[in-house]
Design an enzyme around this catalytic site. Structure first.
Site, PDB file in Angstrom:
ATOM      1  N   HIS A 188      -6.828  -8.057   0.317  1.00  0.00           N
ATOM      2  CA  HIS A 188      -7.104  -9.341  -0.356  1.00  0.00           C
ATOM      3  C   HIS A 188      -7.089  -9.065  -1.860  1.00  0.00           C
ATOM      4  CE1 HIS A 188      -8.560 -13.304  -0.965  1.00  0.00           C
ATOM      5  NE2 HIS A 188      -9.758 -13.255  -0.412  1.00  0.00           N
ATOM      6  N   HIS A 227       2.336 -12.521   2.270  1.00  0.00           N
ATOM      7  CA  HIS A 227       1.236 -13.474   2.250  1.00  0.00           C
ATOM      8  C   HIS A 227       1.169 -14.195   3.588  1.00  0.00           C
ATOM      9  CE1 HIS A 227      -1.395 -16.681   0.861  1.00  0.00           C
ATOM     10  NE2 HIS A 227      -1.718 -15.828  -0.094  1.00  0.00           N
ATOM     11  N   ASP A 236      -0.793 -10.846  -6.854  1.00  0.00           N
ATOM     12  CA  ASP A 236      -1.293  -9.545  -7.302  1.00  0.00           C
ATOM     13  C   ASP A 236      -0.217  -8.645  -7.888  1.00  0.00           C
ATOM     14  OD1 ASP A 236      -3.955  -9.925  -6.655  1.00  0.00           O
ATOM     15  OD2 ASP A 236      -3.557  -9.516  -4.543  1.00  0.00           O
TER      16      ASP A 236
HETATM   17  C1  LIG Z   1      -1.166 -10.276   2.595  1.00  0.00           C
HETATM   18  C2  LIG Z   1      -1.004  -9.694   3.980  1.00  0.00           C
HETATM   19  C3  LIG Z   1      -2.350  -9.081   4.405  1.00  0.00           C
HETATM   20  C4  LIG Z   1      -0.613 -10.802   4.979  1.00  0.00           C
HETATM   21  O1  LIG Z   1      -0.748 -10.245   6.223  1.00  0.00           O
HETATM   22  P1  LIG Z   1      -0.309 -10.922   7.608  1.00  0.00           P
HETATM   23  O2  LIG Z   1      -0.082 -12.376   7.468  1.00  0.00           O
HETATM   24  O3  LIG Z   1      -1.299 -10.474   8.620  1.00  0.00           O
HETATM   25  O4  LIG Z   1       1.098 -10.283   7.875  1.00  0.00           O
HETATM   26  P2  LIG Z   1       1.338  -8.872   8.561  1.00  0.00           P
HETATM   27  O5  LIG Z   1       0.546  -7.811   7.866  1.00  0.00           O
HETATM   28  O6  LIG Z   1       1.155  -9.031  10.035  1.00  0.00           O
HETATM   29  O7  LIG Z   1       2.877  -8.660   8.239  1.00  0.00           O
HETATM   30  C5  LIG Z   1       3.932  -9.319   8.933  1.00  0.00           C
HETATM   31  C6  LIG Z   1       5.195  -8.458   8.821  1.00  0.00           C
HETATM   32  O8  LIG Z   1       5.549  -8.317   7.443  1.00  0.00           O
HETATM   33  C7  LIG Z   1       5.445  -6.954   7.015  1.00  0.00           C
HETATM   34  N1  LIG Z   1       4.777  -6.929   5.714  1.00  0.00           N
HETATM   35  C8  LIG Z   1       3.818  -7.775   5.291  1.00  0.00           C
HETATM   36  N2  LIG Z   1       3.423  -7.468   4.045  1.00  0.00           N
HETATM   37  C9  LIG Z   1       4.171  -6.397   3.679  1.00  0.00           C
HETATM   38  C10 LIG Z   1       4.204  -5.614   2.515  1.00  0.00           C
HETATM   39  N3  LIG Z   1       3.408  -5.873   1.491  1.00  0.00           N
HETATM   40  N4  LIG Z   1       5.073  -4.591   2.468  1.00  0.00           N
HETATM   41  C11 LIG Z   1       5.893  -4.320   3.503  1.00  0.00           C
HETATM   42  N5  LIG Z   1       5.899  -5.028   4.657  1.00  0.00           N
HETATM   43  C12 LIG Z   1       5.047  -6.059   4.737  1.00  0.00           C
HETATM   44  C13 LIG Z   1       4.572  -6.274   8.056  1.00  0.00           C
HETATM   45  O9  LIG Z   1       4.817  -4.897   8.129  1.00  0.00           O
HETATM   46  C14 LIG Z   1       4.969  -7.023   9.301  1.00  0.00           C
HETATM   47  O10 LIG Z   1       6.215  -6.540   9.715  1.00  0.00           O
HETATM   48  P3  LIG Z   1       6.607  -6.468  11.275  1.00  0.00           P
HETATM   49  O11 LIG Z   1       6.561  -7.896  11.755  1.00  0.00           O
HETATM   50  O12 LIG Z   1       7.954  -5.858  11.273  1.00  0.00           O
HETATM   51  O13 LIG Z   1       5.545  -5.607  11.920  1.00  0.00           O
HETATM   52  C15 LIG Z   1       0.099  -8.607   4.007  1.00  0.00           C
HETATM   53  O14 LIG Z   1       1.308  -9.184   3.576  1.00  0.00           O
HETATM   54  C16 LIG Z   1      -0.268  -7.400   3.156  1.00  0.00           C
HETATM   55  O15 LIG Z   1      -0.967  -6.507   3.631  1.00  0.00           O
HETATM   56  N6  LIG Z   1       0.234  -7.332   1.872  1.00  0.00           N
HETATM   57  C17 LIG Z   1      -0.084  -6.237   0.997  1.00  0.00           C
HETATM   58  C18 LIG Z   1      -1.457  -6.432   0.370  1.00  0.00           C
HETATM   59  C19 LIG Z   1      -1.470  -7.524  -0.651  1.00  0.00           C
HETATM   60  O16 LIG Z   1      -0.637  -7.602  -1.536  1.00  0.00           O
HETATM   61  N7  LIG Z   1      -2.487  -8.373  -0.537  1.00  0.00           N
HETATM   62  C20 LIG Z   1      -2.711  -9.457  -1.475  1.00  0.00           C
HETATM   63  C21 LIG Z   1      -2.518 -10.777  -0.816  1.00  0.00           C
HETATM   64  S1  LIG Z   1      -2.603 -12.088  -2.001  1.00  0.00           S
END
Ligand SMILES: CC(C)(COP(=O)(O)OP(=O)(O)OC[C@H]1O[C@@H](n2cnc3c(N)ncnc32)[C@H](O)[C@@H]1OP(=O)(O)O)[C@@H](O)C(=O)NCCC(=O)NCCS
Length: 387
Positions: free
Chosen positions: A229, A268, A322
């Site tokens: 987050h 996201h 971010d």
């Molecule tokens: C924001 C976040 C938690 C959303 O999570 P979510 O909706 O649960 O999505 P998931 O983590 O299940 O990701 C879905 C798919 O996208 C991929 N993905 C998502 N964010 C990614 C990232 N930052 N880098 C690489 N791959 C990513 C996942 O590996 C997954 O791939 P798959 O379907 O092949 O397994 C996630 O995108 C993330 O961890 N981002 C990095 C942290 C970040 O920047 N957070 C700030 C948010 S404002």
């Protein structure tokens, strides 16, 4: 009815509550496909261009843009509540110097709750006053901690400066150039609210038990702290350092994707296109890099973005708020571990607005879980248990 052990048409399971509608809210909305964000109906780009943090905070908290008088009174209220009590400064002085500023913020807000003059009141008026006190004091807490841990004197606030400029002043002990104060003000606008995100939901869950606003904000701060987050912005800059130069960016990203490592600042739950806040922050990251004759972070970031969009853009993964905020804060002279507290400093407005709104038609949050454990298990006396 029995135990709930399987999903049914009535009881669907959505990991991470994805897609679950948990509230009705008139505060902000995201169009994840089109990459649009509105606060109380007004596009974020319009607020970033024309508004100030104080005006936007008023809009989020009280539904409408303020009149001149309303805005002046609101600003005066915030200034009046800025000063940190001596006992809080004593507390800060007693904390281990290596405490993360998010931990310090969490402890400080909790501490302030003990001394709030409206502590035992829970009317809407009292809740608004409590929220304003917290909003007003958070910048001072962050700036004071940043200086105390370095053995520097705490700078008292300057009542003539607005919220954003005053924070930079308290942090650095002198004013930043006006264009930088303006950029920082816009950063606070961009972070002030964002629908039903994890920290807002945490605040609402706490408030829904008719606990108090201090407790709700403490829950939210603890939730924002995590790297999935608010904690992502701090990590973006460490990643840029690790990459080191633009010619290594592509290889780094491809390797991370091949090993299922996430690139911080991308992806996201709701946006499946470019986050409109990231678009604005990217412009600032570029202009500040140019102003400082230091394009390294920006060029690495830009390359990461290009490779990410090429490789995983089709999965709806784009830069989020971010990704470029860290580069902006870097050029404003803000230490990395203050990035997430700054997020909190802005988002406390959204947390407060959502709590105040939810309490008007409160219902305690109480979801259910599918039970996956054993049923009708035998109780074995302790002397007969093996292993
Ligand atoms: C924001 C976040 C938690 C959303 O999570 P979510 O909706 O649960 O999505 P998931 O983590 O299940 O990701 C879905 C798919 O996208 C991929 N993905 C998502 N964010 C990614 C990232 N930052 N880098 C690489 N791959 C990513 C996942 O590996 C997954 O791939 P798959 O379907 O092949 O397994 C996630 O995108 C993330 O961890 N981002 C990095 C942290 C970040 O920047 N957070 C700030 C948010 S404002």
């Amino acid at each position: 009815m029995g135990f709930l052990t399987t999903t049914t048409t009535e009881h669907k399971y959505s990991p991470g509550l994805e897609g679950v509608i948990a509230a009705i809210s008139g505060i902000s909305a995201i169009d994840g496909e089109e990459g649009k964000l509105i606060y109380r109906g007004i596009p974020i780009e319009v607020l970033a261009k024309n508004s100030t943090f104080e005006e936007t905070a008023y809009l989020l908290l009280f539904s409408d843009l303020p009149t001149q008088d309303e805005l002046e009174n609101f600003k005066m209220d915030l200034v009046e509540h800025r000063e940190l009590p001596e006992n809080l400064l004593d507390l800060l002085n007693s904390l281990p110097r290596d405490s993360h500023p998010m931990e310090v913020l969490r402890t400080s807000v909790s501490f302030l709750g003990h001394f709030c003059p409206d502590k035992d009141k829970d009317s809407r008026g009292a809740n608004i006053r409590k929220a304003l006190r917290i909003i007003a004091k958070i910048p001072g807490i962050i700036a004071a901690w940043a200086r105390i841990r370095e053995g520097k004197n705490v700078i008292p606030h300057n009542p003539d400066l607005p919220h954003a400029a005053n924070f930079l002043y308290m942090l650095h002990g002198e004013r930043r150039p006006e264009d930088e104060e303006k950029i920082f003000d816009v950063c606070l606008i961009l972070h002030a609210d964002h629908g039903m995100n994890a920290s807002t939901f945490a605040a609402m869950v706490t408030a829904s038990t008719l606990s108090d606003i201090y407790s709700a904000i403490v829950s939210a701060i603890g939730t924002l702290k995590g790297p999935l987050h608010g904690g992502a912005n701090e990590r973006v800059l460490y990643m840029l350092d690790e990459i080191g130069s633009v010619d290594r960016a592509e290889e780094y990203v491809l390797d991370a994707l091949a090993h299922h490592r996430k690139i911080m600042g991308f992806g996201h739950r709701v946006y499946k296109s470019y986050d409109p806040r990231a678009r604005i922050l990217k412009e600032y990251a570029k202009s500040l890099s140019e102003k400082n004759n230091d394009m390294r972070y920006f060029e690495i970031g830009d390359k990461i973005e290009e490779v990410m969009i090429r490789e995983v853009g089709k999965k709806g993964i784009f830069p989020n708020v971010d990704f470029y905020s860290g580069i902006v804060y870097h050029f404003l002279g803000i230490p990395r571990d203050l990035f997430t507290p700054i997020f909190a400093m802005a988002r406390v407005v959204g947390w407060s607005a959502h709590v105040l709104e939810y309490l008007q038609a409160n219902r305690i949050f109480r979801p259910r879980a599918i039970y996956s454990g054993p049923i009708d298990r035998e109780y074995i006396p302790i002397e007969k248990r093996s292993g």
